[in-house]
Enzyme design. Sequence first.
Site, PDB file in Angstrom:
ATOM      1  N   TYR A 116      42.923  40.266  37.748  1.00 25.84           N
ATOM      2  CA  TYR A 116      43.488  39.131  38.305  1.00 25.84           C
ATOM      3  C   TYR A 116      42.407  38.502  39.189  1.00 25.84           C
ATOM      4  O   TYR A 116      42.221  39.035  39.927  1.00 25.84           O
ATOM      5  CB  TYR A 116      44.901  39.210  38.699  1.00 25.84           C
ATOM      6  CG  TYR A 116      45.508  37.868  39.436  1.00 25.84           C
ATOM      7  CD1 TYR A 116      45.561  37.515  40.528  1.00 25.84           C
ATOM      8  CD2 TYR A 116      45.867  36.917  38.458  1.00 25.84           C
ATOM      9  CE1 TYR A 116      45.973  36.400  41.263  1.00 25.84           C
ATOM     10  CE2 TYR A 116      46.378  35.515  38.769  1.00 25.84           C
ATOM     11  CZ  TYR A 116      46.539  35.496  40.376  1.00 25.84           C
ATOM     12  OH  TYR A 116      47.136  34.286  40.751  1.00 25.84           O
ATOM     13  N   ASP A 149      34.714  40.739  42.490  1.00 22.56           N
ATOM     14  CA  ASP A 149      35.789  40.077  42.917  1.00 22.56           C
ATOM     15  C   ASP A 149      36.441  41.126  43.924  1.00 22.56           C
ATOM     16  O   ASP A 149      37.047  41.692  43.492  1.00 22.56           O
ATOM     17  CB  ASP A 149      36.983  39.564  42.056  1.00 22.56           C
ATOM     18  CG  ASP A 149      38.244  38.764  42.536  1.00 22.56           C
ATOM     19  OD1 ASP A 149      38.945  38.519  41.899  1.00 22.56           O
ATOM     20  OD2 ASP A 149      38.077  38.771  43.990  1.00 22.56           O
ATOM     21  N   LYS A 170      42.174  37.339  51.699  1.00 20.71           N
ATOM     22  CA  LYS A 170      42.922  38.506  52.159  1.00 20.71           C
ATOM     23  C   LYS A 170      42.596  38.642  53.483  1.00 20.71           C
ATOM     24  O   LYS A 170      42.764  37.954  54.617  1.00 20.71           O
ATOM     25  CB  LYS A 170      43.461  39.611  51.115  1.00 20.71           C
ATOM     26  CG  LYS A 170      44.022  38.926  49.823  1.00 20.71           C
ATOM     27  CD  LYS A 170      44.392  40.260  49.099  1.00 20.71           C
ATOM     28  CE  LYS A 170      44.626  39.893  47.679  1.00 20.71           C
ATOM     29  NZ  LYS A 170      46.064  39.416  47.710  1.00 20.71           N
TER      30      LYS A 170
END
Length: 429
Positions: free
Chosen positions: A144, A239, A267
């Site tokens: 994702y 990623d 994050k």
Amino acid sequence: MKLDRSSALFGKARSLMPGGVNSPVRAFRSVGCDPLFIERAAGSRIYDADGNEYIDYVGSWGPMIVGHCHPRVVHAVTSAMEKGSSFGAPTELEIRLAEMVVEAVPSIEMVRMVSSGTEATMSAIRLARAYTGRDAVIKFAGCYHGHADSLLVRAGSGAATFGVPDSPGVPADFARHTLIAEYNDPDSVEALITENKGKVACIIIEPIAGNMGTVAPRRGFLEALRRMCDREGIILIFDEVMTGFRVAYGGAQELYGVTPDMTTLGKIIGGGLPVGAFGGRQEIMELLSPSGGVYQAGTLSGNPLAMAAGIATLTLLQEKGFYANLEEKSARLAAGLARAAADAGFPVYSARVGSMLCTFFSNREVDNWTSAAGCDTATFGRYFRAMLDQGVYLAPSQFETVFVSGAHSVEDIDLTIEAAAKAFKILAS
Ligand code: KE4
């Protein structure tokens, strides 16, 4: 456990926001109970609207690696707030965080701040397409990378949780440039490269997958991708929105010693405030507006509050022994959970990389989306609820990762293991 206020709030929320939430996986849909409305958090604990206390292993899905409300982070953000939350103009704080990111992440010579991981991956792919003049993107089933149209193809995380890995509303025309390979299967990548000779702009991968549960790269897998990209002139994008500063200060690329051409972050670098970033070699990044023609922009990109939270968080991560201590506690938790399942004679597959871990409800190894998708998600839901009832707040989906923070104590870990022993006994009975 009294949950009246959470239930009342959820009822009101559903009349105002789709599913009553602002991000799908928070809705607890796949674990068979209503979500808790959280009132506050401190350290390793969160407290719901009814005053119930939980040991938190979601950590806002990764950002809270130093724990909630760390005094140094709170002080940094409140001090920044007193000077102004956002100017839409360059600030010295952006330079400071950019310096820290460039110093930490092997692949990054220049970086652009944005406000989410989705913006970071979307923009990195645009840049890779501009740099190579090619259109196709290779991603991996179960990974994702945020909800940009062309990436909602065989996606993990909430998309997998809700069975919409290929979301409605994404025109086939947008998705046709997205090619899907299998995680840990270099041959599947070679096949796509052969079928699309000279057309692949980039390969984007979670170097440790965290959105199909936690799945580590097999030995040699990342190195194989690096060789393919060098041979074919393809941009390799790691990623590291989840793994960046999580599994090592320099991320998975430091841990495994494989350097991509570009990296996306999020994050942790926002310390709980909205920050994403993408970076790479200067010759690639200089193509980005205003130094180059590739357009990308953002009202709140690099805003002082988020920069202050990120700087304070990364500064704490540089403290001697932070990662060693995190590794010790994470290993203790993983071993304890695996032992609890084994003692109850309950088949699970336990995965862990650093402070990212997952208990797969499967009696076989999980090393890609196909094996992850075979997990017993209904029993995972029962486990989740049994842990929640004992005051342990896990990620509400089999296809997510559990995070340990620097604020989790050995006592927290041991209480969690005890709760798991009880939970697995209930499941096995
Ligand atoms: P955001 O746009 O949510 O900031 O980042 C998207 C993203 C990109 N890349 C990776 C590897 C990610 O894990 C994410 C977001 N992760 C999910 C949790 N697995 C965010 C939680 C949610 O969607 O509510």
